[in-house]
Structure formats: C-alpha cells, structure tokens
Design an enzyme around this catalytic site. Structure first.
Site, PDB file in Angstrom:
ATOM      1  N   CYS A 274     -10.321  -4.884   0.071  1.00  0.00           N
ATOM      2  CA  CYS A 274     -11.442  -3.940   0.152  1.00  0.00           C
ATOM      3  C   CYS A 274     -12.327  -4.116  -1.092  1.00  0.00           C
ATOM      4  O   CYS A 274     -11.959  -4.801  -2.054  1.00  0.00           O
ATOM      5  CB  CYS A 274     -10.930  -2.506   0.259  1.00  0.00           C
ATOM      6  SG  CYS A 274     -10.270  -1.849  -1.287  1.00  0.00           S
TER       7      CYS A 274
ATOM      8  N   CYS B  95      -4.063   0.719  -2.601  1.00  0.00           N
ATOM      9  CA  CYS B  95      -3.968  -0.529  -1.841  1.00  0.00           C
ATOM     10  C   CYS B  95      -2.882  -1.438  -2.427  1.00  0.00           C
ATOM     11  O   CYS B  95      -2.578  -1.379  -3.624  1.00  0.00           O
ATOM     12  CB  CYS B  95      -5.295  -1.281  -1.893  1.00  0.00           C
ATOM     13  SG  CYS B  95      -6.636  -0.489  -1.000  1.00  0.00           S
TER      14      CYS B  95
ATOM     15  N   GLU C 287      -3.021  -4.606  -3.097  1.00  0.00           N
ATOM     16  CA  GLU C 287      -3.522  -5.506  -4.148  1.00  0.00           C
ATOM     17  C   GLU C 287      -3.470  -4.821  -5.502  1.00  0.00           C
ATOM     18  O   GLU C 287      -3.046  -5.402  -6.510  1.00  0.00           O
ATOM     19  CB  GLU C 287      -4.979  -5.909  -3.876  1.00  0.00           C
ATOM     20  CG  GLU C 287      -5.201  -6.694  -2.594  1.00  0.00           C
ATOM     21  CD  GLU C 287      -5.489  -5.814  -1.397  1.00  0.00           C
ATOM     22  OE1 GLU C 287      -4.868  -4.730  -1.268  1.00  0.00           O
ATOM     23  OE2 GLU C 287      -6.316  -6.199  -0.576  1.00  0.00           O
TER      24      GLU C 287
ATOM     25  N   ASN D  52       0.851  -1.195   0.000  1.00  0.00           N
ATOM     26  CA  ASN D  52       0.000   0.000   0.000  1.00  0.00           C
ATOM     27  C   ASN D  52       0.886   1.245   0.000  1.00  0.00           C
ATOM     28  O   ASN D  52       1.973   1.263   0.592  1.00  0.00           O
ATOM     29  CB  ASN D  52      -1.017   0.006   1.146  1.00  0.00           C
ATOM     30  CG  ASN D  52      -0.429  -0.211   2.525  1.00  0.00           C
ATOM     31  OD1 ASN D  52       0.598  -0.860   2.691  1.00  0.00           O
ATOM     32  ND2 ASN D  52      -1.080   0.331   3.529  1.00  0.00           N
ATOM     33  N   ILE D  53       0.406   2.253  -0.703  1.00  0.00           N
ATOM     34  CA  ILE D  53       1.157   3.502  -0.864  1.00  0.00           C
ATOM     35  C   ILE D  53       0.204   4.646  -0.538  1.00  0.00           C
ATOM     36  O   ILE D  53      -0.726   4.920  -1.306  1.00  0.00           O
ATOM     37  CB  ILE D  53       1.686   3.639  -2.318  1.00  0.00           C
ATOM     38  CG1 ILE D  53       2.526   2.409  -2.709  1.00  0.00           C
ATOM     39  CG2 ILE D  53       2.508   4.921  -2.466  1.00  0.00           C
ATOM     40  CD1 ILE D  53       2.853   2.318  -4.198  1.00  0.00           C
ATOM     41  N   GLU D  54       0.407   5.248   0.627  1.00  0.00           N
ATOM     42  CA  GLU D  54      -0.526   6.295   1.070  1.00  0.00           C
ATOM     43  C   GLU D  54      -0.071   7.671   0.588  1.00  0.00           C
ATOM     44  O   GLU D  54       1.035   7.831   0.065  1.00  0.00           O
ATOM     45  CB  GLU D  54      -0.651   6.231   2.599  1.00  0.00           C
ATOM     46  CG  GLU D  54      -1.236   4.899   3.052  1.00  0.00           C
ATOM     47  CD  GLU D  54      -1.483   4.786   4.541  1.00  0.00           C
ATOM     48  OE1 GLU D  54      -0.989   5.633   5.313  1.00  0.00           O
ATOM     49  OE2 GLU D  54      -2.192   3.828   4.926  1.00  0.00           O
TER      50      GLU D  54
HETATM   51  N1  THU Z   1      -5.411  -1.328   2.324  1.00  0.00           N
HETATM   52  C1  THU Z   1      -4.854  -2.164   1.403  1.00  0.00           C
HETATM   53  O1  THU Z   1      -3.682  -2.031   1.033  1.00  0.00           O
HETATM   54  N2  THU Z   1      -5.640  -3.148   0.891  1.00  0.00           N
HETATM   55  C2  THU Z   1      -6.954  -3.338   1.209  1.00  0.00           C
HETATM   56  O2  THU Z   1      -7.610  -4.179   0.612  1.00  0.00           O
HETATM   57  C3  THU Z   1      -7.572  -2.552   2.269  1.00  0.00           C
HETATM   58  C4  THU Z   1      -6.767  -1.430   2.793  1.00  0.00           C
HETATM   59  C5  THU Z   1      -4.581  -0.239   2.858  1.00  0.00           C
HETATM   60  C6  THU Z   1      -5.043   1.136   2.449  1.00  0.00           C
HETATM   61  C7  THU Z   1      -4.474   1.986   3.540  1.00  0.00           C
HETATM   62  O3  THU Z   1      -3.147   2.325   3.193  1.00  0.00           O
HETATM   63  C8  THU Z   1      -4.433   1.069   4.759  1.00  0.00           C
HETATM   64  O4  THU Z   1      -4.601  -0.245   4.269  1.00  0.00           O
HETATM   65  C9  THU Z   1      -5.507   1.358   5.792  1.00  0.00           C
HETATM   66  O5  THU Z   1      -6.755   1.393   5.220  1.00  0.00           O
END
Ligand code: THU
Length: 132
Positions: A90, A57, A59, A46-48
């Site tokens: 998600c 996300c 995936e 995941n890359i915020e």
């Molecule tokens: N996140 C994912 O990488 N995959 C998902 O299917 C659900 C959420 C990440 C997004 C965010 O960076 C962190 O988890 C918290 O929501």
C-alpha cells in the site's frame, strides 16, 4: 537481481509469516520478508485491530522488526497476499520502505502461491518524499 537461493528464502519466509497473520476483520492475510544489508531475513504479517485504523500491514511489521534489531537497510523484500491478488504494498508501506531502501531495491510481489514479479522501489514509488 537478488540471488535465486535468497529469493526462494524470502518467498518461503513471507509465506510462513502469512500463516501467522491476524486478520479476523478483512480475512485477507499478508506475509512479508525483508532481507537486511547483513543478510538476515526479518518477516512479518498483517495485524488487525477492532479499531480498524490501528491495523498494521505485513510489510511494516517486518521492517519494524528489522529496524528494532538495529538494521536500517533493506536489500530486498518479498510480499505475498491471499488468493491470486498481486500483493502490491500500500502507499503507506511504500513510503516506509523508502525510508530504509534505495530506488533500486528489489521488491518481489507474489501473484499467487508461486508466481511473482520483481519491481524496484522506484517503479512503485517514483519521486519519493525524503528529507535531505
Ligand atoms: N495489508 C497489508 O498487510 N499490506 C499492504 O500493503 C496492504 C494491505 C493488509 C492490511 C489489512 O490487514 C488487510 O491487508 C486488508 O487491507
């Protein structure tokens, strides 16, 4: 069911990808590994972003890496989150998975460092939206 050795590789890849997660806002690190139809494994984290809605996300990072290398078929994938929270994809990621997978594609959801459950895409996303 995906072969044991491949399953182990997917889990290892997802774990390694998680170590690269950029998650300074949520602190929740996720890693994913996708097996493409030709047997390659693509990983992602995941890359915020400070503008939260722009976060990606794990995936989708992994899938987009696969597709941008010219592969459009997911054979299986593994996802690992942080702590003991099951790393279910998600809703948005389920829809993106469905673009490149079939209902029988296996999705390995880790519950902790080494506990996992195997689902199919149709378990996670019944009645998926497709244009066909
Ligand atoms: N996140 C994912 O990488 N995959 C998902 O299917 C659900 C959420 C990440 C997004 C965010 O960076 C962190 O988890 C918290 O929501």
């Amino acid at each position: 069911m995906v072969e044991e050795s491949i399953l182990k590789e997917l889990i290892k890849g997802a774990r390694l990808a998680r170590s690269k997660a950029y998650a300074p806002y949520s602190g929740y690190k996720v890693g994913a590994a996708v097996l493409s139809s030709d047997g390659e494994i693509y990983t992602g984290c995941n890359i915020e972003n400070a503008s939260y809605g722009l976060s990606n996300c794990a995936e989708r990072t992994a899938i987009f890496k696969m597709v941008s290398e010219g592969k459009c078929e997911i054979k299986a994938m593994a996802i690992i989150g942080s702590g003991d929270t099951p790393a279910f994809p998600c809703g948005a990621c389920r829809q993106v998975i469905s673009e490149f997978a079939t209902g029988d594609t296996e999705i390995i959801v880790l519950y902790s460092e080494d506990k996992y459950q195997v689902y199919t895409l149709k378990d996670l996303l019944p009645h998926t939206f497709k244009l066909d």
